[in-house]
Design an enzyme around this catalytic site. Structure first.
Site, PDB file in Angstrom:
ATOM      1  N   CYS A  53      -3.317  -0.801   7.041  1.00  0.00           N
ATOM      2  CA  CYS A  53      -2.059  -0.585   7.758  1.00  0.00           C
ATOM      3  C   CYS A  53      -1.175   0.187   7.048  1.00  0.00           C
ATOM      4  O   CYS A  53      -0.841  -0.288   6.026  1.00  0.00           O
ATOM      5  CB  CYS A  53      -1.538  -2.117   8.094  1.00  0.00           C
ATOM      6  N   TYR A  84       1.595   5.297  18.549  1.00  0.00           N
ATOM      7  CA  TYR A  84       1.134   4.169  17.727  1.00  0.00           C
ATOM      8  C   TYR A  84      -0.091   3.286  18.770  1.00  0.00           C
ATOM      9  O   TYR A  84      -0.987   3.096  18.648  1.00  0.00           O
ATOM     10  CB  TYR A  84       2.054   3.402  17.237  1.00  0.00           C
ATOM     11  N   GLU A  96      -4.459   5.422   9.995  1.00  0.00           N
ATOM     12  CA  GLU A  96      -3.117   5.460   9.713  1.00  0.00           C
ATOM     13  C   GLU A  96      -3.209   5.789   8.349  1.00  0.00           C
ATOM     14  O   GLU A  96      -3.934   5.506   7.591  1.00  0.00           O
ATOM     15  CB  GLU A  96      -2.595   3.874   9.921  1.00  0.00           C
ATOM     16  N   ASP A 131      -7.459  -6.433   9.729  1.00  0.00           N
ATOM     17  CA  ASP A 131      -7.259  -5.226  10.562  1.00  0.00           C
ATOM     18  C   ASP A 131      -8.520  -4.289  10.686  1.00  0.00           C
ATOM     19  O   ASP A 131      -9.352  -3.824   9.853  1.00  0.00           O
ATOM     20  CB  ASP A 131      -6.183  -4.120   9.922  1.00  0.00           C
ATOM     21  N   TYR A 136      -7.899   2.010  10.622  1.00  0.00           N
ATOM     22  CA  TYR A 136      -7.625   1.466   9.393  1.00  0.00           C
ATOM     23  C   TYR A 136      -8.744   1.695   8.404  1.00  0.00           C
ATOM     24  O   TYR A 136      -8.874   1.201   7.364  1.00  0.00           O
ATOM     25  CB  TYR A 136      -7.740  -0.167   9.787  1.00  0.00           C
ATOM     26  N   CYS A 199       2.009  -7.065   5.816  1.00  0.00           N
ATOM     27  CA  CYS A 199       1.358  -6.194   4.719  1.00  0.00           C
ATOM     28  C   CYS A 199       0.139  -6.733   4.672  1.00  0.00           C
ATOM     29  O   CYS A 199      -0.123  -7.642   4.082  1.00  0.00           O
ATOM     30  CB  CYS A 199       2.100  -6.320   3.422  1.00  0.00           C
ATOM     31  N   CYS A 208      -9.558   0.892 -11.470  1.00  0.00           N
ATOM     32  CA  CYS A 208     -10.161   2.290 -11.468  1.00  0.00           C
ATOM     33  C   CYS A 208     -10.002   2.847 -12.873  1.00  0.00           C
ATOM     34  O   CYS A 208      -8.856   2.846 -13.591  1.00  0.00           O
ATOM     35  CB  CYS A 208      -9.240   3.101 -10.517  1.00  0.00           C
TER      36      CYS A 208
END
Length: 216
Positions: A53, A84, A96, A131, A136, A199, A208
């Site tokens: 998202c 959208y 997205e 999602d 996504y 969110c 990472c």
């Protein structure tokens, strides 16, 4: 922000037709006041990332020092100038994404890649958390050969870290950037306009290794 629960990409024969004209969108960034579509300062660079998202993803990047402006939109698909609602059907092929314009003298592409990997789960295929669908998917769309090399090296470094932590295989799409279509105005800077808004992104908790002895 739910999509049709499909894991299959459309073909040119099955994709929606779209439209010739761009969608209406904001002219300036809601937080920084800088122009979404330029002009941007000379020497600044652009990156494009898909992490689920795009509401939460955009906020991750606009908060980084050295990022000039961000914009949310659709990329990696077939349908020109999709809405959208069209992307949510899974019939445009787009992910997205967030377009990030940055000052390379203040923040490196490698730093953006580190933020990319650590702020979502790149092992989930055509989904991100709750999602579900192709829109996504995790994606890096590179603008030149240097970005491609850095993206691939960072993927390999992060895969090693994920494997050591007992996590799965990275499914991130790394591909040349095609057209970027700006999303509708209400999506731009969404979490600044709607502080309590949804969110859906979250990282794996695995660091990472870029910036700690490993370069992208």
């Amino acid at each position: 922000m739910q999509s049709r629960k499909t894991h299959e990409m459309p073909t040119r024969d099955t994709a929606l037709p779209g439209r010739p004209d761009p969608l209406r969108t904001d002219e300036v960034h809601y937080v920084t006041g800088r122009p979404l579509k330029g002009p941007h300062p000379e020497g600044f660079q652009t990156a494009i990332f898909g992490m689920g998202c795009f509401w939460g993803v955009e906020r991750v990047f606009w908060q980084l020092p050295g990022v000039w402006v961000t914009a949310v939109g659709y990329s990696g698909g077939i349908t020109p100038n999709p809405t959208y609602e069209e992307t949510c059907t899974g019939l445009t092929g787009h992910a997205e994404v967030v377009q990030v314009v940055f000052n390379p003298h203040q923040i490196r592409y490698a730093d953006l890649l580190k933020a990319f990997w650590e702020n979502h789960d790149p092992t989930q295929g055509m989904r991100q958390g709750n999602d579900v669908g192709t829109t996504y998917r995790s994606a890096i769309y590179y603008l030149d050969d240097s970005q491609k090399a850095e993206a691939e090296a960072s993927r390999d470094a992060y895969q090693a870290a994920l494997t050591k932590a007992g996590r799965g295989d990275i499914t991130t799409e790394i591909a040349p950037a095609g057209p970027f279509y700006f999303a509708e105005d209400y999506h731009q800077g969404y979490l600044a306009k709607n502080p309590g808004g949804y969110c859906g992104i979250g990282g794996t908790g695995v660091t990472c290794p870029i910036g700690v002895g490993v370069e992208a």
